[in-house]
Structure formats: C-alpha cells, structure tokens
Design a protein around this motif. Sequence first.
Motif, mmCIF file in Angstrom:
data_model
loop_
_atom_site.group_PDB
_atom_site.id
_atom_site.type_symbol
_atom_site.label_atom_id
_atom_site.label_comp_id
_atom_site.label_asym_id
_atom_site.label_seq_id
_atom_site.Cartn_x
_atom_site.Cartn_y
_atom_site.Cartn_z
ATOM 1 N N ARG A 1 -11.526 -4.166 -49.803
ATOM 2 C CA ARG A 1 -10.683 -2.985 -49.945
ATOM 3 C C ARG A 1 -11.344 -1.787 -49.264
ATOM 4 O O ARG A 1 -12.432 -1.911 -48.694
ATOM 5 C CB ARG A 1 -10.428 -2.692 -51.426
ATOM 6 N N ASP A 2 -10.683 -0.648 -49.322
ATOM 7 C CA ASP A 2 -11.240 0.583 -48.747
ATOM 8 C C ASP A 2 -11.274 1.637 -49.843
ATOM 9 O O ASP A 2 -10.364 2.470 -49.970
ATOM 10 C CB ASP A 2 -10.396 1.042 -47.563
ATOM 11 N N MET A 3 -12.350 1.589 -50.629
ATOM 12 C CA MET A 3 -12.490 2.512 -51.747
ATOM 13 C C MET A 3 -13.039 3.848 -51.264
ATOM 14 O O MET A 3 -14.050 3.907 -50.560
ATOM 15 C CB MET A 3 -13.431 1.905 -52.798
ATOM 16 N N PHE B 1 -11.724 8.688 -58.341
ATOM 17 C CA PHE B 1 -11.465 9.709 -59.350
ATOM 18 C C PHE B 1 -10.072 9.595 -59.963
ATOM 19 O O PHE B 1 -9.875 9.919 -61.130
ATOM 20 C CB PHE B 1 -11.644 11.105 -58.746
ATOM 21 N N SER B 2 -9.122 9.136 -59.154
ATOM 22 C CA SER B 2 -7.751 9.021 -59.674
ATOM 23 C C SER B 2 -7.523 7.727 -60.438
ATOM 24 O O SER B 2 -6.602 7.646 -61.255
ATOM 25 C CB SER B 2 -6.752 9.113 -58.517
ATOM 26 N N GLY B 3 -8.349 6.709 -60.162
ATOM 27 C CA GLY B 3 -8.172 5.424 -60.825
ATOM 28 C C GLY B 3 -7.132 4.548 -60.160
ATOM 29 O O GLY B 3 -6.820 3.465 -60.672
ATOM 30 N N SER B 4 -6.585 4.984 -59.042
ATOM 31 C CA SER B 4 -5.590 4.178 -58.333
ATOM 32 C C SER B 4 -6.259 3.046 -57.567
ATOM 33 O O SER B 4 -7.450 3.123 -57.230
ATOM 34 C CB SER B 4 -4.790 5.054 -57.361
#
Length: 288
Positions: free
Chosen positions: A27-29, A35-38
Amino acid sequence: MLIAPTVLSLAGVLGYPLVDLFLLSFRDMTRSQLFSGSAPPWVGGEQYESLFSDGYFWTVTGRTALFTFVCVTLTMTAATLTALLIRRVSPWVRLVMIGVLVAVWATPIMVASAVFRWLTDTDYGIANWLLSRLPGLDLDQHNWFDNPWEGFAVIVAVVVWGALPFAAITLHAALSQVPPELEEAARVDGARGVQLFRHVVFPVIRPPFVLVTALLAIWDFGVFNQIWLMRGAQPEKEYYLLGVYSFVESFAVNRYSVGAAIAVVTVVLLLCGAVVYIRQLLAMGEAE
C-alpha cells in the motif's frame, strides 16, 4: 503437542504484525491515512520495484551483509579462544572469568554503547589518549566517526563485546562434552594444537557451534540499537544498515510503506539464512 503452546504464543504475538507489515508494503501509507484512520490505497508491487531499482538499497544490503560477516567471524573466533582458555585454567580463575562474562552479558546495550562512546570521545576519550602514547601516533582530538570505516570498527567492537559472553559460555559448555580419553588418545598419536582441535574437538562441538553462529548472524543482521545509540539517534547515511534504513524511512521520512517493504525484505533474507541453518542441522543429525 509439547511445543504447541510456544508455537501458538509466537503466532499470536508475531503473526498479526508480520501479516500487517506484509500488507502495508503493498500500500501507500502517508500521514493523512495514519491520522485519519482511512485505508491507504493499494499500489501492488510499486514499493518493491522502487526499492530494487534503487542502488542505495543494494549498497545498504551489501553493507549489512559485510557487517554481519565481520561481527560473526570476530565473535566466534574470540568466543572459541575464550572457551578453550576457560577450559584450561584453574577452577577459581574459571569462576572469575565466567562471572565477568555473565556481568558483561547482563549489561544493557544502552550502557555498553554509552561506555564505548566515552572511550572513543573526541575530547576526553581514553582510546585517543592511550593510542597517542604509541610512537608515531597522534590521535589528539581524533573523531572516530568522521570515517565510516573507523566508526563501524567501534560499532563492531560494541556488538562483539555484547555477544561474546553468550557464545563463549555456550561453547565452553559444548567443550565439556568432549571425552577426555578421546583427546588423550589423539595426543598419544601425535596430534597437537590446531590438529587436535580440528580433528578431535571441533567434530564434537560442531552442532552447538553452528547453532551459535546462526543465532549471531540473525542478531547481527538486524542490529539497530548500537548504531542508533552510538550516533546519538541521528545516524548518517554512511552508517545505515537494513534495520536503521527501515526505521528512518518509516518514522523519520514518513514513507511507512517503503519502510515496511525494507523490513519484509530483511525478514525474507533472515528466513533464507534460517533455512540453510536448519538444513545443516538435519544433515549433521543424519550423519550421526
């Protein structure tokens, strides 16, 4: 059934983080998702493609392999000589030596790193003062970490210092299993020194020797604390090993997925080493 509780405990403690780490590497965290949890977007193997095409990654990998080889070789050589010495000295000297080794083994890495930083300090280090007493050497105000080769020599010393007790005591225990009559018969036949160790002693202690070597390789390949502490939590790029590189990419540069990919590659490399080790043990068991 006897090892089932241990296996289940390890699976519970390590299984989920490893799976999550593996998925994160695809993924591309970024900070916004953190911070948003998405959920971060799925990018497939882009992180690995970028990593494997980066020459610096291969430089760090090669540096890590060389560092591991040097540390393991020095540790096993010093541990073998120490174990042989412990075996030959009188009982009270043996007790003192083992006590010192246990004390060194019990010393926290933070304390050992602080001591070595003091020993090699530019202004007040004992190493500079002692070496300057030698003819032709002037190391006054010498900074050991300006040159990465010298800096890594100090870091290797810290790693070897910390690992020596475990290896020496384990090999000493293995040496106690060598039959005295076997050595005596070899001496009668004229075996001495290196010949005696190579053909009589080493075949007996080979399984624990391989075990200790494999464990040291795994530990040294993932060295982080010594470098981080010796460089004041701000290691230069010349001092990056895979563990440091992964940490910096994740928590300093905030490229979490890249750091995860580096960590996954590190785990895979260590697993390959573990497979080689297990095959050696199985081969030795079949030979016996």
